[in-house]
Design a protein around this motif. Structure first.
Motif, PDB file in Angstrom:
ATOM      1  N   GLY A 171       0.800  -1.227   0.000  1.00  0.00           N
ATOM      2  CA  GLY A 171       0.000   0.000   0.000  1.00  0.00           C
ATOM      3  C   GLY A 171       0.827   1.267   0.000  1.00  0.00           C
ATOM      4  O   GLY A 171       0.366   2.297   0.506  1.00  0.00           O
ATOM      5  N   GLY A 172       2.019   1.208  -0.585  1.00  0.00           N
ATOM      6  CA  GLY A 172       2.928   2.333  -0.454  1.00  0.00           C
ATOM      7  C   GLY A 172       3.215   3.078  -1.740  1.00  0.00           C
ATOM      8  O   GLY A 172       2.567   2.883  -2.778  1.00  0.00           O
TER       9      GLY A 172
ATOM     10  N   ALA B  16      11.739  -6.908  -8.489  1.00  0.00           N
ATOM     11  CA  ALA B  16      10.624  -6.919  -7.531  1.00  0.00           C
ATOM     12  C   ALA B  16       9.420  -7.663  -8.093  1.00  0.00           C
ATOM     13  O   ALA B  16       9.113  -7.568  -9.281  1.00  0.00           O
ATOM     14  CB  ALA B  16      10.228  -5.494  -7.160  1.00  0.00           C
ATOM     15  N   ARG B  17       8.738  -8.399  -7.233  1.00  0.00           N
ATOM     16  CA  ARG B  17       7.492  -9.058  -7.603  1.00  0.00           C
ATOM     17  C   ARG B  17       6.341  -8.134  -7.224  1.00  0.00           C
ATOM     18  O   ARG B  17       6.319  -7.572  -6.123  1.00  0.00           O
ATOM     19  CB  ARG B  17       7.327 -10.387  -6.867  1.00  0.00           C
ATOM     20  CG  ARG B  17       8.518 -11.310  -6.983  1.00  0.00           C
ATOM     21  CD  ARG B  17       8.288 -12.579  -6.161  1.00  0.00           C
ATOM     22  NE  ARG B  17       9.534 -13.286  -5.905  1.00  0.00           N
ATOM     23  CZ  ARG B  17       9.635 -14.363  -5.154  1.00  0.00           C
ATOM     24  NH1 ARG B  17       8.545 -14.868  -4.578  1.00  0.00           N
ATOM     25  NH2 ARG B  17      10.810 -14.937  -4.953  1.00  0.00           N
ATOM     26  N   PHE B  18       5.352  -8.020  -8.104  1.00  0.00           N
ATOM     27  CA  PHE B  18       4.216  -7.148  -7.831  1.00  0.00           C
ATOM     28  C   PHE B  18       2.934  -7.970  -7.805  1.00  0.00           C
ATOM     29  O   PHE B  18       2.680  -8.761  -8.704  1.00  0.00           O
ATOM     30  CB  PHE B  18       4.109  -6.057  -8.891  1.00  0.00           C
ATOM     31  CG  PHE B  18       2.984  -5.088  -8.649  1.00  0.00           C
ATOM     32  CD1 PHE B  18       1.893  -5.035  -9.501  1.00  0.00           C
ATOM     33  CD2 PHE B  18       3.022  -4.228  -7.564  1.00  0.00           C
ATOM     34  CE1 PHE B  18       0.853  -4.138  -9.275  1.00  0.00           C
ATOM     35  CE2 PHE B  18       1.998  -3.337  -7.328  1.00  0.00           C
ATOM     36  CZ  PHE B  18       0.905  -3.283  -8.183  1.00  0.00           C
TER      37      PHE B  18
ATOM     38  N   LEU C 268       2.896  -5.235  -2.813  1.00  0.00           N
ATOM     39  CA  LEU C 268       1.473  -5.573  -2.895  1.00  0.00           C
ATOM     40  C   LEU C 268       0.650  -4.301  -2.781  1.00  0.00           C
ATOM     41  O   LEU C 268       1.002  -3.374  -2.031  1.00  0.00           O
ATOM     42  CB  LEU C 268       1.078  -6.543  -1.776  1.00  0.00           C
ATOM     43  CG  LEU C 268       1.936  -7.804  -1.613  1.00  0.00           C
ATOM     44  CD1 LEU C 268       2.917  -7.606  -0.458  1.00  0.00           C
ATOM     45  CD2 LEU C 268       1.073  -9.037  -1.330  1.00  0.00           C
ATOM     46  N   HIS C 269      -0.469  -4.274  -3.514  1.00  0.00           N
ATOM     47  CA  HIS C 269      -1.322  -3.081  -3.485  1.00  0.00           C
ATOM     48  C   HIS C 269      -2.739  -3.494  -3.861  1.00  0.00           C
ATOM     49  O   HIS C 269      -2.929  -4.306  -4.784  1.00  0.00           O
ATOM     50  CB  HIS C 269      -0.806  -2.048  -4.486  1.00  0.00           C
ATOM     51  CG  HIS C 269      -1.059  -0.628  -4.077  1.00  0.00           C
ATOM     52  ND1 HIS C 269      -0.064   0.211  -3.615  1.00  0.00           N
ATOM     53  CD2 HIS C 269      -2.196   0.101  -4.043  1.00  0.00           C
ATOM     54  CE1 HIS C 269      -0.561   1.399  -3.335  1.00  0.00           C
ATOM     55  NE2 HIS C 269      -1.864   1.350  -3.587  1.00  0.00           N
ATOM     56  N   THR C 270      -3.729  -2.959  -3.173  1.00  0.00           N
ATOM     57  CA  THR C 270      -5.113  -3.256  -3.543  1.00  0.00           C
ATOM     58  C   THR C 270      -5.498  -2.437  -4.775  1.00  0.00           C
ATOM     59  O   THR C 270      -5.120  -1.277  -4.916  1.00  0.00           O
ATOM     60  CB  THR C 270      -6.093  -2.959  -2.390  1.00  0.00           C
ATOM     61  OG1 THR C 270      -5.903  -1.628  -1.923  1.00  0.00           O
ATOM     62  CG2 THR C 270      -5.866  -3.917  -1.238  1.00  0.00           C
ATOM     63  N   ARG C 271      -6.268  -3.054  -5.663  1.00  0.00           N
ATOM     64  CA  ARG C 271      -6.573  -2.456  -6.962  1.00  0.00           C
ATOM     65  C   ARG C 271      -7.321  -1.132  -6.847  1.00  0.00           C
ATOM     66  O   ARG C 271      -7.101  -0.213  -7.645  1.00  0.00           O
ATOM     67  CB  ARG C 271      -7.405  -3.424  -7.806  1.00  0.00           C
ATOM     68  CG  ARG C 271      -6.642  -4.648  -8.276  1.00  0.00           C
ATOM     69  CD  ARG C 271      -7.475  -5.464  -9.239  1.00  0.00           C
ATOM     70  NE  ARG C 271      -6.753  -6.643  -9.708  1.00  0.00           N
ATOM     71  CZ  ARG C 271      -5.867  -6.655 -10.689  1.00  0.00           C
ATOM     72  NH1 ARG C 271      -5.594  -5.514 -11.318  1.00  0.00           N
ATOM     73  NH2 ARG C 271      -5.265  -7.770 -11.056  1.00  0.00           N
TER      74      ARG C 271
ATOM     75  N   GLY D 279       1.809   2.297  -6.333  1.00  0.00           N
ATOM     76  CA  GLY D 279       2.413   1.025  -5.951  1.00  0.00           C
ATOM     77  C   GLY D 279       3.040   0.324  -7.136  1.00  0.00           C
ATOM     78  O   GLY D 279       4.129  -0.258  -7.027  1.00  0.00           O
ATOM     79  N   ARG D 280       2.369   0.371  -8.272  1.00  0.00           N
ATOM     80  CA  ARG D 280       2.902  -0.286  -9.468  1.00  0.00           C
ATOM     81  C   ARG D 280       4.223   0.357  -9.904  1.00  0.00           C
ATOM     82  O   ARG D 280       5.186  -0.336 -10.252  1.00  0.00           O
ATOM     83  CB  ARG D 280       1.880  -0.198 -10.611  1.00  0.00           C
ATOM     84  CG  ARG D 280       2.236  -1.068 -11.813  1.00  0.00           C
ATOM     85  CD  ARG D 280       1.431  -0.665 -13.044  1.00  0.00           C
ATOM     86  NE  ARG D 280       1.809   0.654 -13.512  1.00  0.00           N
ATOM     87  CZ  ARG D 280       2.893   0.908 -14.249  1.00  0.00           C
ATOM     88  NH1 ARG D 280       3.721  -0.073 -14.576  1.00  0.00           N
ATOM     89  NH2 ARG D 280       3.164   2.136 -14.653  1.00  0.00           N
ATOM     90  N   ARG D 281       4.264   1.692  -9.856  1.00  0.00           N
ATOM     91  CA  ARG D 281       5.485   2.396 -10.255  1.00  0.00           C
ATOM     92  C   ARG D 281       6.635   2.088  -9.291  1.00  0.00           C
ATOM     93  O   ARG D 281       7.788   1.967  -9.706  1.00  0.00           O
ATOM     94  CB  ARG D 281       5.234   3.899 -10.309  1.00  0.00           C
ATOM     95  CG  ARG D 281       4.411   4.343 -11.511  1.00  0.00           C
ATOM     96  CD  ARG D 281       4.246   5.863 -11.539  1.00  0.00           C
ATOM     97  NE  ARG D 281       3.549   6.276 -12.734  1.00  0.00           N
ATOM     98  CZ  ARG D 281       4.125   6.516 -13.920  1.00  0.00           C
ATOM     99  NH1 ARG D 281       5.445   6.339 -14.040  1.00  0.00           N
ATOM    100  NH2 ARG D 281       3.433   6.909 -14.958  1.00  0.00           N
ATOM    101  N   MET D 282       6.326   1.980  -8.012  1.00  0.00           N
ATOM    102  CA  MET D 282       7.357   1.657  -7.038  1.00  0.00           C
ATOM    103  C   MET D 282       7.942   0.281  -7.337  1.00  0.00           C
ATOM    104  O   MET D 282       9.167   0.093  -7.314  1.00  0.00           O
ATOM    105  CB  MET D 282       6.783   1.703  -5.619  1.00  0.00           C
ATOM    106  CG  MET D 282       7.796   1.437  -4.522  1.00  0.00           C
ATOM    107  SD  MET D 282       7.118   1.778  -2.880  1.00  0.00           S
ATOM    108  CE  MET D 282       5.769   0.585  -2.808  1.00  0.00           C
TER     109      MET D 282
END
Length: 475
Positions: A324-325, A443-445, A420-423, A433-436
């Protein structure tokens, strides 16, 4: 009472609730043998057991004699509470001569209860009380309605006892038993809270003299969680916002947590609020906790702190987990006019209304962090905000994290990384989060289902997070 009577009385309310009824097997015999010792022992047990009800979101209705009667809005919480009661009592009975052991019998039912101005009653309570009466000492009996909801949530030794005719209950009740806790063979059920979350709080000093509160819970390889807004070491273990996450992480790891500067039990009045200061806090806690190498978990703005620390101390970070970052704070991202106005409004609300008893000012933040939460979740989070940080400090922290920018550090992260990030995250954009993740080599996303920034126990994102995180740490 008829339904017509019910409708005529505005003070009477019906609702569905999970009811837990408990008593001590052979209590009359214990009292007859040694009344003073029995009363003393009972009070000692109650001092430990009764607070569990509130911790699991329940409410005590009655504690007459050796009995406990409590209601819970969640049937899963009621069952978890029952399991922890039996687990704790098994431990407390160790070393006690068998004739003097106090063994609870517990019954749980999900059904209608009736509230009036003075009391609570109804078949929901009556069935729970009868289930308690047929439970084995140290065991738990549940109705079919309870079993249908908890059988998939708890790994337990459920025993189908079949339909039972219970005293003063018109219809047979389909009953299931959960095996009694046997300290030699292990508990008959593995509940999410069957881990010791007792903690000792310690203090250490940051490079600039700020006192930081930290604690260790659980057992196993160390897992350090960076401080993030907002936490409170004591309050979080009871909160439905955080307790399920800490409980699960502490099953397999020694979880190191701390309250960031300006919040919780750490110093509330500090001079510097910045990402660099937050990284210094993490360095101080890691040294004080004496963990030489550890997995590092960052949540929300704690992700940027975790990234900066991992780059400064690559030899100490075995795994990096970021949930979530973002690498770039809200004030440095490309934003439209409406978003800029919204952030400005939030700063104004912080300054003017954060500490007020009326939670309306803080509800705006709650609706972004847990938009899918219940009223109970919202009440807990509103209170967490109020007791964790002052309005002035909240404004300073919010402003500082808005200026975060660790994008240049991302290519220098060498630890294996899981992002990890909620859609539909309502607080931090999914794209952040995707850009990070895209900036960190290898990194695994993982995209999680949901829209809560802080996932709740009952939503799919929580289970997905645990599954992916455990597999990543085990690799």
């Amino acid at each position: 009472m008829t339904d017509m009577d019910d409708h005529r009385s505005p003070s009477i309310k019906r609702r569905l609730a999970a009811i837990l009824a408990a008593d001590i097997a052979g209590y009359s015999r214990l009292m007859g043998e040694d009344e003073a010792s029995t009363v003393r022992d009972l009070k000692g047990h109650q001092a430990v057991i009764l607070p569990l009800v509130g911790r699991y979101g329940g409410r005590i209705i009655d504690t007459a004699g050796d009995g406990i009667l409590a209601e819970f809005p969640s049937v899963i919480n009621a069952t978890e509470c029952a399991v922890e009661i039996q687990t704790i009592m098994a431990t407390r009975n160790e070393g006690v001569p068998e004739p003097r052991r106090m063994l609870f019998r517990i019954g749980i039912n999900l059904g209608d209860v009736i509230h009036d101005e003075a009391r609570i009653y109804g078949d929901g309570i009556n069935v729970a009380a009868r289930l308690e009466g047929i439970a084995e000492p140290g065991g738990i009996c549940i109705s079919r309605q309870v079993f249908d909801q908890v059988s998939r949530a708890l790994k337990a030794d459920f025993q189908a006892l079949g339909p039972r005719t219970l005293k003063n209950i018109a219809r047979p009740v389909d009953v299931f038993a959960i095996a009694p806790v046997d300290r030699g063979a292990g508990p008959g059920v593995t509940a999410p809270n069957a881990v010791d979350l007792k903690q000792e709080i310690h203090f250490c000093t940051a490079p600039d003299g700020v006192q930081l509160a930290y604690s260790l819970i659980g057992q196993g390889p160390p897992l350090m969680k960076t401080g993030n807004w907002m936490t409170h070491l004591e309050f979080d273990l009871e909160s439905p916002i955080w307790r399920h996450l800490y409980r699960e992480l502490a099953k397999d790891h020694t979880l190191v947590r701390y309250d960031p500067r300006g919040t919780g039990l750490s110093d509330r009045t500090v001079d510097e609020i910045s990402v660099d200061a937050f990284v210094g806090d993490l360095e101080a806690v890691a040294d004080a906790a004496q963990v030489a190498r550890f997995a590092l978990l960052g949540i929300s703005q704690g992700c940027a702190v975790a990234v900066a620390y991992a780059v400064r101390h690559p030899e100490r970070v075995s795994h990096l987990i970021l949930y979530g970052g973002y690498a770039v704070g809200w004030n440095k991202r490309v934003r439209g006019a409406a978003e800029k106005e919204e952030e400005a409004a939030m700063l104004t609300l912080m300054r003017l209304g954060w500490g007020k008893e009326n939670a309306a000012f803080r509800q705006l933040f709650t609706s972004q962090f847990i938009p899918g939460g219940t009223k109970e979740h919202a009440d807990w989070f509103n209170e967490l905000q109020r007791i964790t940080v002052s309005g002035e400090m909240a404004t300073r922290i919010f402003t500082a994290v808005g200026e975060t920018d660790v994008a240049a550090l991302l290519p220098r992260v060498s630890a294996p990384t899981l992002v990890l990030h909620t859609r539909e995250d309502a607080r931090v954009p999914f794209e952040a989060g995707r850009r990070m993740a895209a900036g960190i080599p290898g990194a695994r996303f993982v995209a999680l289902q949901g829209r809560n920034h802080l996932f709740l126990e009952t939503e799919p994102a929580f289970g997905q997070f645990l599954e992916r995180t455990r597999a990543f740490l085990a690799a």
